[in-house]
Scaffold this motif. Sequence first.
Motif, mmCIF file in Angstrom:
data_model
loop_
_atom_site.group_PDB
_atom_site.id
_atom_site.type_symbol
_atom_site.label_atom_id
_atom_site.label_comp_id
_atom_site.label_asym_id
_atom_site.label_seq_id
_atom_site.Cartn_x
_atom_site.Cartn_y
_atom_site.Cartn_z
ATOM 1 N N GLN A 201 0.711 -1.274 0.085
ATOM 2 C CA GLN A 201 0.044 -0.012 -0.021
ATOM 3 C C GLN A 201 0.796 1.329 0.144
ATOM 4 O OE1 GLN A 201 -2.580 -0.997 3.460
ATOM 5 N NE2 GLN A 201 -4.248 -1.008 2.257
ATOM 6 N N ALA A 202 1.975 1.454 0.613
ATOM 7 C CA ALA A 202 2.639 2.659 0.800
ATOM 8 C C ALA A 202 4.348 2.139 0.918
ATOM 9 C CB ALA A 202 2.328 3.396 1.785
ATOM 10 N N THR A 203 5.365 3.038 0.684
ATOM 11 C CA THR A 203 6.517 2.723 1.071
ATOM 12 C C THR A 203 6.762 2.710 2.541
ATOM 13 O OG1 THR A 203 6.892 5.238 0.919
ATOM 14 C CG2 THR A 203 7.555 3.964 -1.147
ATOM 15 N N THR A 204 6.073 3.418 3.509
ATOM 16 C CA THR A 204 6.281 3.294 4.727
ATOM 17 C C THR A 204 5.795 1.885 5.177
ATOM 18 O OG1 THR A 204 4.167 4.210 4.827
ATOM 19 C CG2 THR A 204 6.043 5.751 4.927
ATOM 20 N N ARG A 205 5.161 0.858 4.373
ATOM 21 C CA ARG A 205 4.711 -0.232 4.742
ATOM 22 C C ARG A 205 5.434 -1.266 4.168
ATOM 23 N NH1 ARG A 205 -1.804 0.859 4.953
ATOM 24 N NH2 ARG A 205 -1.906 2.854 6.145
ATOM 25 N N ILE A 206 6.498 -1.187 3.536
ATOM 26 C CA ILE A 206 7.261 -2.261 2.713
ATOM 27 C C ILE A 206 7.694 -3.361 3.631
ATOM 28 C CG2 ILE A 206 9.184 -2.706 1.698
ATOM 29 C CD1 ILE A 206 8.819 -0.134 -0.040
ATOM 30 N N GLU A 207 8.190 -3.059 4.765
ATOM 31 C CA GLU A 207 8.768 -4.180 5.799
ATOM 32 C C GLU A 207 7.667 -4.333 6.928
ATOM 33 O OE1 GLU A 207 12.625 -2.591 6.932
ATOM 34 O OE2 GLU A 207 13.379 -2.558 5.037
ATOM 35 N N LEU A 208 6.560 -4.018 6.793
ATOM 36 C CA LEU A 208 5.586 -4.240 7.878
ATOM 37 C C LEU A 208 5.519 -5.843 8.242
ATOM 38 C CD1 LEU A 208 3.125 -2.838 9.167
ATOM 39 C CD2 LEU A 208 1.543 -3.868 7.396
ATOM 40 N N ALA B 14 -6.755 7.629 -11.131
ATOM 41 C CA ALA B 14 -6.826 7.449 -12.608
ATOM 42 C C ALA B 14 -6.204 6.119 -12.803
ATOM 43 C CB ALA B 14 -5.839 8.594 -13.102
ATOM 44 N N PRO B 15 -6.415 5.361 -13.893
ATOM 45 C CA PRO B 15 -5.898 4.285 -14.381
ATOM 46 C C PRO B 15 -4.316 4.311 -14.496
ATOM 47 C CG PRO B 15 -7.634 4.826 -15.926
ATOM 48 C CD PRO B 15 -7.437 5.999 -14.933
ATOM 49 N N GLY B 16 -3.645 3.337 -13.897
ATOM 50 C CA GLY B 16 -2.428 3.068 -13.602
ATOM 51 C C GLY B 16 -1.621 3.744 -12.550
ATOM 52 N N GLU B 17 -2.525 4.591 -11.857
ATOM 53 C CA GLU B 17 -2.006 5.513 -10.419
ATOM 54 C C GLU B 17 -1.910 4.322 -9.403
ATOM 55 O OE1 GLU B 17 -2.640 9.952 -10.041
ATOM 56 O OE2 GLU B 17 -4.750 8.876 -10.088
ATOM 57 N N ASP B 18 -1.069 4.733 -8.471
ATOM 58 C CA ASP B 18 -1.352 4.001 -7.140
ATOM 59 C C ASP B 18 -2.290 3.945 -6.656
ATOM 60 O OD1 ASP B 18 0.793 2.561 -4.935
ATOM 61 O OD2 ASP B 18 -0.451 4.061 -3.924
ATOM 62 N N ILE B 19 -2.794 2.790 -6.000
ATOM 63 C CA ILE B 19 -4.300 2.696 -5.136
ATOM 64 C C ILE B 19 -4.693 3.493 -4.135
ATOM 65 C CG2 ILE B 19 -3.418 1.110 -3.648
ATOM 66 C CD1 ILE B 19 -5.866 -0.366 -3.503
ATOM 67 N N ARG B 20 -3.468 4.162 -3.651
ATOM 68 C CA ARG B 20 -3.676 5.275 -2.640
ATOM 69 C C ARG B 20 -3.373 6.915 -3.310
ATOM 70 N NH1 ARG B 20 -4.214 3.895 2.817
ATOM 71 N NH2 ARG B 20 -2.932 5.803 3.453
ATOM 72 N N ALA B 21 -3.204 6.858 -4.291
ATOM 73 C CA ALA B 21 -2.870 8.197 -4.924
ATOM 74 C C ALA B 21 -4.096 9.154 -4.582
ATOM 75 C CB ALA B 21 -2.745 8.017 -6.523
#
Length: 241
Positions: free
Chosen positions: A145-152, A207-214
Amino acid sequence: MITDLQARARDLNARYGHLEGVELLQPLIETEFKGQLALVSSFGTESAVLLHMVAQIDRDLPILFVNTRKLFGETLRYKRKLVETLGLTGLRELSPTTEAEAANDKDGLLWRTSNTACCDFRKVQVLNAGLAPFSAWITGRKRYQATTRIELPLFEAADGRIKINPLAGYTRADVESYLDRHGLPRHPLEEDGYLSVGCMPCTDRVAPGEDIRAGRWRGQEKTECGIHLPLSSATNLVGAS
């Protein structure tokens, strides 16, 4: 310094890290944290997955829902639909008090000048009060979901409690597959391009292709509402509950 809570989180990761879904949640709900555990749900676009898993184990499990009073009407209707469909009986709706709103956001427009302060008193402080009776809570966070969650991790120690992230390793495809496989209802705003839904003033279409949380806090560096940040980093506004 390693605390007892951090040691317990490591132990839980070691013992349960190979499990997922209902197999992971069942021993946590029925044994490890029996009577001490709550699920925190936003009733957003991916929330039905965890709610469905919990419903298979204990429909009475406390489910904490923070109604900031800035939510989409569609989210409130979706909440009612999921609760009824899954037979959930432990819902606890949490909101800022009228006194807190008068002290912190009298005109209801704080989100325009400081969305961080708005999130703090409408979500962070309200949820922290709601979590007071519990020693652990379940979140729906995922690494993708986010770069802050990569190592969750699956289990973590935070602010005096154990946080459990059963879907940490799920991908967006995993979520879609689970929803389809179990015929779960979708959030009504999803088909209109809202792939991650928060408060109405701070949520936009993706928008299409954007990150889900954009679409969350679009155009700003903000990526988290604050409930998953250390309490010491929150703004302490007057009068919040």
